[in-house]
Write a protein that holds these residues in place. Sequence first.
Motif, PDB file in Angstrom:
ATOM      1  N   HIS A  35      29.231  33.392  50.273  1.00 33.07           N
ATOM      2  CA  HIS A  35      29.011  34.706  49.666  1.00 33.07           C
ATOM      3  C   HIS A  35      29.355  35.856  50.605  1.00 33.07           C
ATOM      4  O   HIS A  35      28.825  36.952  50.467  1.00 33.07           O
ATOM      5  CB  HIS A  35      27.559  34.821  49.191  1.00 33.07           C
ATOM      6  CG  HIS A  35      27.235  33.808  48.161  1.00 33.07           C
ATOM      7  ND1 HIS A  35      27.712  33.871  46.878  1.00 33.07           N
ATOM      8  CD2 HIS A  35      26.525  32.663  48.235  1.00 33.07           C
ATOM      9  CE1 HIS A  35      27.282  32.820  46.195  1.00 33.07           C
ATOM     10  NE2 HIS A  35      26.566  32.076  47.003  1.00 33.07           N
ATOM     11  N   LYS A  36      30.197  35.557  51.575  1.00 38.96           N
ATOM     12  CA  LYS A  36      30.730  36.615  52.435  1.00 38.96           C
ATOM     13  C   LYS A  36      29.635  37.446  53.103  1.00 38.96           C
ATOM     14  O   LYS A  36      29.741  38.654  53.205  1.00 38.96           O
ATOM     15  CB  LYS A  36      31.660  37.541  51.625  1.00 38.96           C
ATOM     16  CG  LYS A  36      32.871  36.815  51.049  1.00 38.96           C
ATOM     17  CD  LYS A  36      33.775  37.763  50.299  1.00 38.96           C
ATOM     18  CE  LYS A  36      33.189  38.127  48.939  1.00 38.96           C
ATOM     19  NZ  LYS A  36      34.093  38.853  48.073  1.00 38.96           N
ATOM     20  N   VAL A  60      24.436  42.815  52.816  1.00 39.14           N
ATOM     21  CA  VAL A  60      25.743  42.377  52.309  1.00 39.14           C
ATOM     22  C   VAL A  60      26.781  43.457  52.599  1.00 39.14           C
ATOM     23  O   VAL A  60      26.442  44.588  52.959  1.00 39.14           O
ATOM     24  CB  VAL A  60      25.686  42.062  50.792  1.00 39.14           C
ATOM     25  CG1 VAL A  60      24.835  40.832  50.523  1.00 39.14           C
ATOM     26  CG2 VAL A  60      25.148  43.251  50.006  1.00 39.14           C
ATOM     27  N   LYS A  61      28.068  43.080  52.436  1.00 37.75           N
ATOM     28  CA  LYS A  61      29.134  44.009  52.830  1.00 37.75           C
ATOM     29  C   LYS A  61      29.427  45.049  51.759  1.00 37.75           C
ATOM     30  O   LYS A  61      29.908  46.130  52.047  1.00 37.75           O
ATOM     31  CB  LYS A  61      30.404  43.222  53.147  1.00 37.75           C
ATOM     32  CG  LYS A  61      30.253  42.450  54.463  1.00 37.75           C
ATOM     33  CD  LYS A  61      31.483  41.650  54.794  1.00 37.75           C
ATOM     34  CE  LYS A  61      31.279  40.928  56.116  1.00 37.75           C
ATOM     35  NZ  LYS A  61      32.090  39.739  56.252  1.00 37.75           N
ATOM     36  N   GLU A  64      29.048  44.948  45.306  1.00 34.13           N
ATOM     37  CA  GLU A  64      29.568  43.849  44.485  1.00 34.13           C
ATOM     38  C   GLU A  64      29.139  42.493  45.050  1.00 34.13           C
ATOM     39  O   GLU A  64      28.679  41.624  44.313  1.00 34.13           O
ATOM     40  CB  GLU A  64      31.112  43.956  44.437  1.00 34.13           C
ATOM     41  CG  GLU A  64      31.766  43.121  43.351  1.00 34.13           C
ATOM     42  CD  GLU A  64      31.160  43.356  41.967  1.00 34.13           C
ATOM     43  OE1 GLU A  64      31.014  42.341  41.251  1.00 34.13           O
ATOM     44  OE2 GLU A  64      30.812  44.497  41.603  1.00 34.13           O
ATOM     45  N   ASP A  65      29.249  42.322  46.368  1.00 36.06           N
ATOM     46  CA  ASP A  65      28.834  41.062  47.007  1.00 36.06           C
ATOM     47  C   ASP A  65      27.360  40.776  46.744  1.00 36.06           C
ATOM     48  O   ASP A  65      26.960  39.646  46.499  1.00 36.06           O
ATOM     49  CB  ASP A  65      29.055  41.117  48.536  1.00 36.06           C
ATOM     50  CG  ASP A  65      30.525  40.965  48.903  1.00 36.06           C
ATOM     51  OD1 ASP A  65      31.332  40.714  47.997  1.00 36.06           O
ATOM     52  OD2 ASP A  65      30.855  41.110  50.095  1.00 36.06           O
TER      53      ASP A  65
END
Length: 197
Positions: A35-36, A60-61, A64-65
């Motif tokens: 999941h980045k 998260v980045k 959306e992520d």
Amino acid sequence: GEMHSLLRGNPLFWRVEGAPPSATRSEMVRFIQNHKVDPERLHRQYDYHGKPLRNWSIQVKSVEDGKILNENISRFRMLIGGYQLSMKPSSRSEYEEGNRFRDAFVMERHDDHKWNRTIYLRNLPFSATQTEILRFFNPAHVDELHLFRVRNAHGNTRTQQDGSAVAVFQSPEVAYRVLLEKDGTPLLNRRLYMQII
């Protein structure tokens, strides 16, 4: 409802709840790898006694992520070690609080190699000294030892004042052997409980 709580928090910060207490950082990293999420943006949360909680903070980045990770965890009710995880919107301040605790417990930000060789000790006798605790282990095997003493607020004589500590051992193998040999054994007549973090 949910959208409102998302807006109230910061959509880049999430709290993963319900992980097993024994989950290691590498397991959590593997769990969310697809999941980045940058592994350095993942932190276990602790309570103010220094006890590891079942929650982890994630940054998260992108928004959306975060949505994708949340949807996947909700949809598949992902299991780690038989525990079901869930995600809740969080905030930068909660995430940074987790960071601050992690730093207090000697987990430097860029130093992943300490995680699986670190043991959290609880139920320490309040009077135990650094030397006594080191002697309880083999001092040669301990790289770092950090004591946290918490006075019991309830004033209840049955719940004696106790302390906790974090010990970093030479290697994950040494930490695991110590856990097998020493968990539940007494120091100064109090049984010590240990957990690898």
